[in-house]
Design a protein around this motif. Structure first.
Motif, short mmCIF file in Angstrom:
data_model
loop_
_atom_site.label_atom_id
_atom_site.label_comp_id
_atom_site.label_asym_id
_atom_site.label_seq_id
_atom_site.Cartn_x
_atom_site.Cartn_y
_atom_site.Cartn_z
N PRO A 1 1.05 -1.40 -0.05
CA PRO A 1 0.03 0.09 -0.06
C PRO A 1 0.88 1.27 0.08
O PRO A 1 0.36 2.54 -0.32
N THR A 2 2.12 1.01 0.11
CA THR A 2 3.05 2.18 0.17
C THR A 2 4.46 1.34 0.59
O THR A 2 4.43 0.23 0.66
N ASN A 3 5.61 2.28 0.54
CA ASN A 3 6.96 1.84 0.65
C ASN A 3 7.94 2.10 1.54
O ASN A 3 9.22 1.88 1.39
N GLU A 4 7.35 2.63 2.84
CA GLU A 4 8.53 3.15 3.54
C GLU A 4 9.40 2.04 4.16
O GLU A 4 10.44 2.20 4.14
N GLU A 5 8.78 1.03 4.46
CA GLU A 5 9.64 -0.20 4.82
C GLU A 5 10.80 -0.53 3.98
O GLU A 5 11.95 -0.77 4.29
N PHE B 1 -1.75 -1.13 -3.69
CA PHE B 1 -3.34 -1.84 -3.51
C PHE B 1 -3.63 -1.28 -2.07
O PHE B 1 -2.97 -1.63 -1.00
N ARG B 2 -4.80 -0.96 -1.95
CA ARG B 2 -5.36 -0.61 -0.60
C ARG B 2 -6.71 -1.28 -0.72
O ARG B 2 -7.67 -0.76 -1.39
N ASP B 3 -7.08 -2.17 0.00
CA ASP B 3 -8.34 -2.54 0.17
C ASP B 3 -9.49 -1.83 0.83
O ASP B 3 -9.86 -2.19 1.67
N ARG C 1 -11.15 6.77 -6.08
CA ARG C 1 -10.89 6.03 -4.75
C ARG C 1 -10.75 4.65 -5.47
O ARG C 1 -11.89 3.92 -5.34
N GLY C 2 -9.69 4.16 -5.81
CA GLY C 2 -9.59 2.84 -6.36
C GLY C 2 -9.05 1.76 -5.32
O GLY C 2 -8.53 2.35 -4.32
N ARG C 3 -8.85 0.55 -5.45
CA ARG C 3 -8.33 -0.22 -4.65
C ARG C 3 -6.82 -0.28 -5.08
O ARG C 3 -5.84 -0.30 -4.48
N ILE D 1 -10.40 17.39 -3.62
CA ILE D 1 -9.79 16.05 -3.97
C ILE D 1 -8.28 16.19 -3.34
O ILE D 1 -7.36 16.91 -3.87
N GLU D 2 -7.97 15.14 -2.50
CA GLU D 2 -6.55 15.13 -2.18
C GLU D 2 -5.69 14.32 -3.30
O GLU D 2 -5.90 13.13 -3.60
N VAL D 3 -4.67 15.30 -3.86
CA VAL D 3 -4.17 14.66 -5.05
C VAL D 3 -2.58 14.23 -4.56
O VAL D 3 -1.85 13.93 -5.43
#
Ligand code: 5CA
Length: 464
Positions: free
Chosen positions: A108-112, A139-141, A151-153, A282-284
């Motif tokens: 869902p993101t890549n910090e780690e 991907f965020r469910d 607002r996709g997954r 809308i948050e872009v």
């Protein structure tokens, strides 16, 4: 591209499932097709716009000194256990098990992952400052995927991560991102306002969201109307200059602009009443500084000048690339269809042949097509044997900013018609003048046009 050879499955009817105009128009213009809830195939026209946005993102990131790379979509659960986020992330995380029963997840993101990479390779402060980024599917469910790509997954995000020795350097990286984002959105024809926000699951308390004002936006926003007078424009900036970047941050964030999560009624009420605005946005994009939390947990340490090992100061910075297409359409359309800003349009202009099969009209269209293509511009030539009304309706729907209309009657007088999608105004010009005019219009977006250099063999994709 000739329309007769393209794949542009436009819909005549309004799709029932689309609640907002951008979703409706993306489906009608044959840009996307839903594969599953919140997951889309990008059909050729939609894909072209997506790549244009991605290209602008790359150019502006590289201009700011940030370095492109690519990390995988699938990540190991172990990495996320180290940061403590594997359990904390909850049902939004799509968890997968491979044939060896190894636990994985769709990122869902890549910090780690990026912190792990830096922890492995960076050992000295001399490698700093460092900002790495990629543009990759996430991907965020989401509980309620909706509004199409908004607002996709599965969605495309640019995410960047800065690694710095000191908090001061990391805050400069934060400012650099703010400036580069202002430039990025403006090139896309958007006004995106940085607003104080909440950091959510990313963590940290230093964060701004970038919001495009739109009635259909999911966020409630509160701002001082004076902020909408600001624009970054074409000013030059030295991204290494701390004071310059800090001055831009102050200019764009000193006025009241907050999302509902950080809204403070008392402070808001200090603004003169006629300038107080409550609206939707809308948050872009969003930028964060979160200090040393991830670098401590994942071991991203370097030896400082005094030989001591210290954890790196980090931030992360995201742009919702696929969501931006929805935001641009929300901000720029009319009842006939999309109106693309020139910086992101999938084709630079349309060519409409009013009498397909007429030797003169066909030859004039071919010549226009060849002349525009030679300049590196991409026309979409409607060469189908359709009636004029149908051709105009398709062009209006897909929203190319300029249309050249060619017909036997005009050609008798040596002219074609150049029409603006935005204003509907037309001018009659010779075909050569029409080509020159279109090149002039796009010169700010493609500098080689201003230098009147041929495009032969070169690509607009300068970042690769
Ligand atoms: N790691 C940080 C910054 S790199 C991060 O993930 N930030 S974020 O959560 O704010 O996401 C960055 C941007 O992605 C958001 O501003 C938004 O524009 C976009 N985005 C987030 N969720 C979705 C979604 N479900 N569909 C489409 N775009 C999304």
């Amino acid at each position: 591209m000739r329309l007769s050879r393209y794949f542009l499955p436009v819909l005549k009817e309004n799709p029932a499932e689309a609640q907002i105009v951008s979703h409706r128009l993306m489906l009608r213009a044959g840009m996307i097709k839903q594969a599953q809830a919140g997951i889309y195939s990008w059909l050729p026209l939609g894909f072209k716009v997506l790549r244009k946005l991605e290209n602008i993102v790359h150019e502006e990131q590289i201009r700011a000194g940030h370095i492109p790379m690519l990390m995988p979509t699938l990540q190991s659960a172990d990495l996320w256990r180290k940061s403590g986020r594997y359990d904390a992330y909850g049902p939004e995380m799509l968890r997968i098990t491979d044939r060896h029963d190894r636990e994985m997840l769709f990122g869902p993101t890549n910090e780690e992952m990026i912190t792990d990479i830096v922890a492995n390779y960076v050992t000295s402060y001399k490698a700093l400052p460092l900002t790495l980024y990629h543009v990759q599917w996430k991907f965020r469910d989401e509980v309620r995927p909706r509004f199409g790509v908004m607002r996709g997954r599965e969605f495309l995000m640019k995410d960047g991560y800065n690694f710095d020795l000191t908090k001061e350097d990391a805050l400069h990286a934060y400012n650099r991102h703010l400036v580069s984002y202002l430039r990025t959105y403006e090139r896309m024809g958007l006004q995106a306002i940085p607003m104080r926000a909440d950091s959510g699951p990313i963590g940290g308390d230093y964060t701004h969201e970038f919001l495009v004002l739109a009635d259909t936006g999911e966020s409630e926003v509160f701002y001082d109307s004076a902020i909408t007078d600001l624009s970054f424009g074409d000013r030059m900036i030295d991204y290494d200059d701390h004071a310059q970047c800090q001055a831009v941050l102050e200019e764009f964030t000193s006025r009241y602009a907050r999302t509902d999560e950080t809204h403070d009624e008392a402070v808001f009420n200090e603004i003169p009443e006629e300038r107080r605005r409550v609206a939707r946005g809308i948050e872009v994009g969003q930028i964060f500084y979160f200090g040393t939390e991830y670098s401590e947990k994942l071991g991203a340490m370097v030896q400082g000048e005094d030989g001591q090992r210290v954890p790196l100061h980090m931030g992360s910075h995201g742009i919702g690339v696929s969501r931006l297409i929805g935001a641009i359409i929300e901000a720029s359309h009319d009842d006939k269809g999309i109106i693309w800003p020139e910086g992101v349009t999938p084709f630079h202009c349309g060519i409409v042949n009013l009498k397909q099969g007429d030797d003169e009209a066909d030859a004039a269209c071919d010549k226009l097509y060849a002349a525009l293509t030679a300049l590196g511009l991409e026309p979409l030539y409607d060469d189908r044997s359709e009636r004029a009304g149908g051709k105009f309706a398709t062009m209006d729907l897909i929203g190319l900013p300029w249309r050249i209309t060619v017909g036997p009657r005009g050609l008798k007088n040596g002219v074609v018609e150049l029409t603006s999608r935005k204003t509907g105004e037309s001018v009659e010009l010779s075909p050569e003048e029409a080509v020159r005019k279109v090149a002039e219009i796009y010169a700010p977006h493609h500098p080689h046009l201003a230098r009147e250099e041929p495009m032969a063999g070169r690509s607009f994709q300068t970042w690769l």
